[in-house]
Design an enzyme around this catalytic site. Structure first.
Site, PDB file in Angstrom:
ATOM      1  N   TRP A 368      11.059  27.318  55.458  1.00 57.22           N
ATOM      2  CA  TRP A 368      12.007  26.372  54.852  1.00 57.22           C
ATOM      3  C   TRP A 368      12.867  25.708  55.916  1.00 57.22           C
ATOM      4  O   TRP A 368      13.477  24.661  55.669  1.00 57.22           O
ATOM      5  CB  TRP A 368      12.876  27.061  53.788  1.00 57.22           C
ATOM      6  CG  TRP A 368      13.934  28.016  54.321  1.00 57.22           C
ATOM      7  CD1 TRP A 368      13.767  28.915  55.321  1.00 57.22           C
ATOM      8  CD2 TRP A 368      15.299  28.136  53.880  1.00 57.22           C
ATOM      9  NE1 TRP A 368      14.933  29.612  55.532  1.00 57.22           N
ATOM     10  CE2 TRP A 368      15.892  29.153  54.653  1.00 57.22           C
ATOM     11  CE3 TRP A 368      16.062  27.500  52.906  1.00 57.22           C
ATOM     12  CZ2 TRP A 368      17.228  29.530  54.492  1.00 57.22           C
ATOM     13  CZ3 TRP A 368      17.394  27.888  52.742  1.00 57.22           C
ATOM     14  CH2 TRP A 368      17.969  28.897  53.536  1.00 57.22           C
ATOM     15  N   ASP A 369      12.908  26.348  57.093  1.00 57.85           N
ATOM     16  CA  ASP A 369      13.657  25.796  58.221  1.00 57.85           C
ATOM     17  C   ASP A 369      13.396  24.300  58.384  1.00 57.85           C
ATOM     18  O   ASP A 369      14.287  23.528  58.719  1.00 57.85           O
ATOM     19  CB  ASP A 369      13.241  26.496  59.525  1.00 57.85           C
ATOM     20  CG  ASP A 369      13.436  28.000  59.495  1.00 57.85           C
ATOM     21  OD1 ASP A 369      13.186  28.618  58.447  1.00 57.85           O
ATOM     22  OD2 ASP A 369      13.827  28.565  60.533  1.00 57.85           O
ATOM     23  N   GLU A 508      18.716  37.577  53.398  1.00 55.82           N
ATOM     24  CA  GLU A 508      17.617  38.549  53.321  1.00 55.82           C
ATOM     25  C   GLU A 508      18.072  40.004  53.408  1.00 55.82           C
ATOM     26  O   GLU A 508      17.240  40.906  53.409  1.00 55.82           O
ATOM     27  CB  GLU A 508      16.563  38.223  54.394  1.00 55.82           C
ATOM     28  CG  GLU A 508      15.878  36.880  54.127  1.00 55.82           C
ATOM     29  CD  GLU A 508      15.000  36.385  55.278  1.00 55.82           C
ATOM     30  OE1 GLU A 508      15.129  36.936  56.389  1.00 55.82           O
ATOM     31  OE2 GLU A 508      14.203  35.450  55.065  1.00 55.82           O
ATOM     32  N   LYS A 620      23.538  38.238  55.352  1.00 48.04           N
ATOM     33  CA  LYS A 620      22.915  37.873  56.622  1.00 48.04           C
ATOM     34  C   LYS A 620      23.331  36.453  57.000  1.00 48.04           C
ATOM     35  O   LYS A 620      23.609  36.156  58.156  1.00 48.04           O
ATOM     36  CB  LYS A 620      21.389  37.966  56.489  1.00 48.04           C
ATOM     37  CG  LYS A 620      20.640  37.704  57.771  1.00 48.04           C
ATOM     38  CD  LYS A 620      19.134  37.870  57.554  1.00 48.04           C
ATOM     39  CE  LYS A 620      18.328  37.435  58.770  1.00 48.04           C
ATOM     40  NZ  LYS A 620      16.905  37.249  58.440  1.00 48.04           N
ATOM     41  N   GLN A 621      23.330  35.556  56.008  1.00 49.25           N
ATOM     42  CA  GLN A 621      23.564  34.143  56.304  1.00 49.25           C
ATOM     43  C   GLN A 621      24.010  33.425  55.033  1.00 49.25           C
ATOM     44  O   GLN A 621      23.995  34.010  53.955  1.00 49.25           O
ATOM     45  CB  GLN A 621      22.274  33.509  56.806  1.00 49.25           C
ATOM     46  CG  GLN A 621      21.169  33.455  55.753  1.00 49.25           C
ATOM     47  CD  GLN A 621      19.818  33.073  56.339  1.00 49.25           C
ATOM     48  OE1 GLN A 621      19.032  33.938  56.671  1.00 49.25           O
ATOM     49  NE2 GLN A 621      19.579  31.790  56.458  1.00 49.25           N
TER      50      GLN A 621
END
Lengths: 787, 787
Positions: A368-369, A508, A620-621
């Protein structure tokens, strides 16, 4: 001057011609365009190979030093994948064409063996040229000065070249120059349990002058050929006295004997052609030889001139000029340079891997980056490239459909990790520290990739108005991904709502969660856009619409179901409806806030007190925040602010995708303090190796995030619900000015701002809101607004 | 303790078990049997690879360190030659089976990258085992202790093995052990213009456990296979958890995953089998696999035990014990060890190359070095090996006949440089410093090789009485070489004499000379011996004699011509007949004497005053002196003394063959001062690298010369015209005693001497002159004579 880790220095002072190889270094103020390294330490070779990678979208060559055997040389042609005995298919590290040795009589010039003086490597980003220079002194005391430059042509994608200026400093004597191509290359060379050879050397060629080495991948017999040749001259003409061609198993070599005189320079040009039957179905050797001859006929100087002109053109499209903050200026350019190097418009069956063409991390897979982090940059600066990237998704729809089918769903399910065919290639198993197998669930559960791609399509169309694309390709993807969601959502009869259970969101740390808002919201949004464009297409091109319905097996019944799903998709929230709950039950997890930060302002792990990571609220993000950045027009300012504050306190930024996103949302809600910190963290992800794995390739998503942080963050560029462009600039106080270009619906818009005013130029009529005030700029006029 | 160049140390102190790998290091007084190195410097790797070579006559493995990629690994099977694109055929550097890597997680234990502590390599010559140990600390700070031993079996020639004891010193963690065979090997790897690959990798095999790699030479398709396997254990048994087999082009690899605990040692045994279709015509993989399994069944400990027992037996035959001079003791043993390692009795179509099985210098070619310098050692210590070496000449007679034919002569003309077939393989061209081609004339003009081989045959027979050999093989060579001389000599009618014009004698400073005495004298001697043995054979075995005459096309007419040549061969001499003129006209050359010597007592080049070297009386090496050493019984004491004095003043010792010879002649004529200096120079040729090219292999002739210098020189062992053994010992004053064994006509004779007496034992009746006094020693009695 900034002194970075491991002696990497950002070039900010004016540099004289003599410090590059010479003729291609103009007397310009190039100070903010260079990344330079003044000290050699072989232990860092792998990192600098990533940073000094030269790529042109077609291929990437890691910035290996020819004169060292240490590190991890890498030569990749985008789209050449192979599995062999590795766990999943991966981008193939092909035969290395850089091979060039200098022998002073019987001593090889090896930077790991010689005394080194005045060592310098410098990436000139403006020109796309890598310079290396040093004085090496052998064990026997012979000193030689070597200056070289290398480029991977943006003019003709199969061409690359290097030029060496060699000067004996304290001897007259025989110097042997070896040109070789090394077919003994493997992937994962640094990892003894995973090292894999993906090809067989099929042929060596003696083209006298010149050599070539042909390989063929193990699984699909993809052929790739490298051809190189040397020309050597000094002021009296040719310096080569004698040539010896050899084949050493997987290595092909030609050695030229020369006699060099103290203080006299010789120049050796190495011409290279890289070609594969991915791009050419004819006899590769015949075609490659012709191309090499043409290259030599055109000449090195002519080719590099054209290459530089193209880079100048690219910079004109992509550059962000930051006045008053040299570190930010150089840093952002590095990201723009390497991201632009990773793609080109000429190939619609490749995309950009998570690590670019810069290394083997994540096996060259596309995540998806690309759509969420990198694509916006291309949409607004180089829309043709953006289109090619989206076309990769269209061209791999068959794989996506197969993924849906094999997992029991309908429509198109894009792979969390994709390679050449769009099939799911996420490894199923990893290994923990003790060697125990660990199941990797992302390929099974990170469904949001589907909406991310839909998001990329809508974003692209909104900014470009590219009807040809949306009609022929875009709508098909939107419909087929919506069809997937239709088959994937679960109806909760008791609560009369649609749910999506057992997923992984962007964060994640939490697996197998139910109703992750990012996933649910974007699935709903994906369906909404599918419905919208379905209606739009029906009106625009009814035949096309009918053909598509037939092809995808859709009719009004489906569309009615979609409407219902759209309306009844469950979005967990706090009781007051202000804080979105990342997923169902998230608020019940151990609420451990981050309280300590390291010297760079990045969070330090708090104590979990016996909980497993997944049992805490630590992220995580960006996850909820990510949603609000992607769809800013969907959320109120208050909701964004409260969610930013809540989640920012809980985010560990263990992904390089995270800091840039928080900078954007922070600025949108008024957190100007953290924005700059996150921006700098993002743009220095690789230059400062702040994730510790730059060795393995570029953090391409962080590079895209860097651009977004500048433009969506500091400039506050946003498209509102009406499709009108908005900017709300706020600049850090040290930034005296900022300017950049974007493409907006076939107009080129130049925006520049100083401390006290904003200036806008547009090549077409433009409606623009600045600080929420509406302006209309007509063609070739410019607008000046006070800040 | 002697401190030699580059930290090579001669081991003289008692060493404890812990310093070797352990179990095979007995608590013995082994101090004078070891060559050890206490410091690592990669620049010297090539030299130590030569010094630490392990060989068993069948094959040689250079003493490369598995844990360094620097140097010049070498794996040779005697008799495997190939030309490919090199100038002449050469011994093939085969695929390298030593490959062994230790990875601590992702860090390779590479001695060039790690911090090193307690580094030590030690060659135990008594046992034929090479020990290496060190503590390496990686960049990440992990320290590991590695102790290893390696041997090339003298029990079963195809077997070799290594044992590694590995102990993590400051960590628990994953350790990966990689066993690999490297087929990417070339010859002349250090020389970019001559680097040559002589084989193709034909097959990789996964024998699980174990790997194999098969190659085939380019020209003659000789097959060679290496097979290896690992077994790893600690006190709890097997340590291997996981295995991965890979093929990387020309490299085959198996990696084992282990988990090691701080302070706990694991032992890994690597079993190796090397096999070629030179020695076996069956399917190599089947045969090799069986042999590997048998080896593992026998076990490492059992094999090394047998290997040591055989070395003990060999030492019992070859050792020279010198009391009171440790440097001389260790030095002589190094030469005896490496020379004995270079040959075995089991193969009669190979001989010893000028550089042994220790390197690629002189391309693995066989010169006069074997018969004149090395053979006497084998004749007197290991006559079976001597016989095998002479059989090589017999078995390559076809090549020698072809050499005669293609150069216009008759009979057998042995090649100055010989390889597998006996054909002349001396390169025709070399290159000088400026890259100009220089014609090499030795292959055209160094005819004396023919008589040198005849000399070897006569020496062998005289000492062994081996009738079977002389009848079936020796006489044929003597006759066919005499037949060559018959066709080569030129009759000078005016002077009624036979001459041999345009030759090169042992002194290669002078080319195209006429009537070189060494050549003429030995040709005459060769003919004399041919005549003698022809008559002897006629009496001994008349049928054989007749068959031989028929086969060689000889009859009484020829023999009559030989008689005449023998009588009328021209030997130039000084007017008084006392000084032999090296060649016709030599005395007319510029007479430049040596007047200065370096710190080791070796001559410094005098000023030629404008002459070319060949226009002076300066010699490269013993020439007239060489003749007098080979045929001492042919010259009076006075003549020898005068010639020694004359030529010693003019000899530059630019060949490693020279010093030992002058020590012998010097002692024979009473020059005791220089003898010791020359002896030490000879025995330290390689250990002190005093020719500067130990990198390229053993100076095998110097090793043979070292034995001769001790036995023919200091002991004064000589066979007189009547065939009686004479000794006339004189020992340097620091030598408190000397003892050694020789074989003499099927008796084993032990001679030992101290300051005041000489003791002789013999297993058979022996007639012996000591200081010109005759003694008769009967079986199993011993003689003691006062000195």
């Amino acid at each position: 001057m900034f002194s970075l880790k491991s002696k990497l220095k950002l070039q900010k002072r004016f540099r004289k011609m003599s410090e590059g190889i010479g003729e291609n270094m103009e007397v310009l103020s190039m100070n903010l365009w260079k990344i330079s390294l003044d000290e050699y330490n072989s232990y860092d070779n792998r990192k600098y190979e990533t940073l000094f990678t030269l790529a042109n979208g077609y291929r990437g060559i890691r910035g290996a030093l020819e004169f060292s055997s240490k590190g991890n040389k890498g030569n990749y042609i985008a789209g050449i994948f192979d599995k062999s005995q590795s766990q999943v298919t991966e981008i193939v590290n092909l035969q290395d064409p850089l091979g060039f040795n200098i022998y002073i009589e019987d001593e090889k010039v090896d930077v790991d063996e010689c005394g080194l003086d005045r060592f310098k490597r410098e990436l000139n980003m403006y020109k796309g040229i890598l310079y290396t220079s040093f004085i090496a002194t052998t064990k026997k005391g012979k000193s030689i000065e070597v200056k070289c430059e290398r480029f991977v042509s943006r003019n003709k994608i199969n061409r690359w070249a290097a030029k060496y200026e060699i000067t004996p400093l304290n001897f007259n004597g025989k110097v042997f120059l070896e040109n070789y191509i090394d077919g003994s290359v493997t992937n994962s060379a640094w990892d003894v349990m995973n090292k894999t050879k993906h090809f067989k050397v099929k042929n060596n060629y003696d083209s006298n002058p010149g050599i070539a080495l042909a390989v063929e991948t193990n699984d699909n017999n993809i052929k790739a050929l490298e051809l190189t040749t040397l020309m050597g001259e000094n002021e009296k003409g040719n310096i080569f006295k004698n040539r010896r061609y050899s084949e050493f198993g997987e290595i092909v070599s030609e050695v030229y004997e020369t006699f060099m005189i103290e203080g006299k320079s010789s120049t050796i040009v190495k011409y290279g052609i890289s070609i594969s039957d991915r791009d050419l179905k004819n006899d590769l050797f015949t075609a490659g030889t012709k191309e090499l001859k043409d290259f030599m006929k055109d000449g090195y100087d002519e080719e590099i001139k054209k290459h530089i002109i193209i880079w100048e053109k690219i910079w004109n499209e992509i550059d962000i000029n930051i006045d008053g903050d040299e570190k930010a200026q150089i840093g952002i350019r590095f990201n723009l340079f390497q991201l632009s190097s990773s793609a080109y418009e000429g190939d619609t069956i490749i995309s950009i891997a998570a690590k670019g063409l810069h290394g083997e991390g994540y096996k060259g897979h596309v995540f998806w980056d690309t759509e969420v982090f990198m694509l916006p940059f291309f949409i607004y600066t180089r829309p043709n490239v953006a289109k090619a990237l989206l076309m990769y998704r269209y061209n791999t729809l068959q794989g996506a459909r197969k993924n849906a089918e094999t997992t029991g769903y309908k429509g198109a399910r894009f792979a969390w990790e994709a390679a050449d065919e769009g099939l799911e290639v996420t490894p199923k198993w990893g290994v923990d520290y003790d060697g125990n197998a660990v199941r990797i669930w992302t390929g099974d559960e990170e469904y949001h990739i589907n909406s991310d791609i839909a998001f990329g399509i809508v974003e692209y169309y909104r900014a470009t108005n590219d009807k040809e694309f949306i009609v022929n390709y875009g709508v098909e993807i939107l419909l087929d991904t919506a069809k997937f969601w239709q088959s994937r959502v679960e109806y909760n009869k008791g609560k009369d709502r649609y749910e999506i259970s057992s997923v992984i969101g962007p964060d994640e740390f939490h697996e197998h969660v139910d109703n992750n808002v990012f996933t649910n919201y974007l699935a709903k949004w994906n369906i909404e856009k599918a419905l919208f464009f379905k209606d739009w297409l029906k009106a625009e091109d009814n035949v096309k619409y009918k053909v598509l319905c037939s092809k995808l097996g859709l009719n009004e019944e489906d569309f009615n179901v979609w409407e219902t799903i759209y309306k009844k998709m469950y979005i967990p929230k706090s009781e007051d409806g202000m804080i979105i709950e990342q997923f169902e039950g998230y608020f019940d997890l151990a609420d451990i806030e981050i309280s300590k930060y390291d010297e760079n302002g990045m969070p330090i792990w708090p104590d979990f007190k016996g909980n497993k990571l997944g049992e805490t609220q630590l992220l995580k993000q960006a996850d909820v925040a990510q949603l609000m950045i992607m769809l800013p027009e969907e959320f109120s300012e208050d909701v964004k602010k409260l969610n930013y504050e809540y989640y920012e306190q809980r985010t560990m930024h263990k992904s390089s995708l995270s800091p840039s996103m928080y900078s954007i949302l922070g600025l949108a809600v008024g957190d100007r303090q953290n924005a700059y910190k996150y921006f700098m963290k993002a743009i220095y992800t690789d230059l400062e190796d702040n994730q510790g794995n730059t060795d393995f390739g570029l953090h391409a998503a962080a590079a895209g995030g860097s651009w977004q942080s500048a433009i969506f963050g500091f400039v506050g560029l946003r498209v509102n619900k009406e499709g009108i462009l908005n900017i709300n600039p706020w600049l850090p106080k040290q930034w005296e000015g900022l300017s950049f270009n974007i493409n907006w619906k076939n107009s080129r818009v130049c925006i520049s701002m100083s401390k006290d005013k904003i200036e806008v130029n547009s090549t077409g009529d433009l409606s623009l809101n600045i600080y929420d005030k509406k302006y209309l700029i007509s063609d070739k006029k410019h607008l000046i607004v006070a800040r």
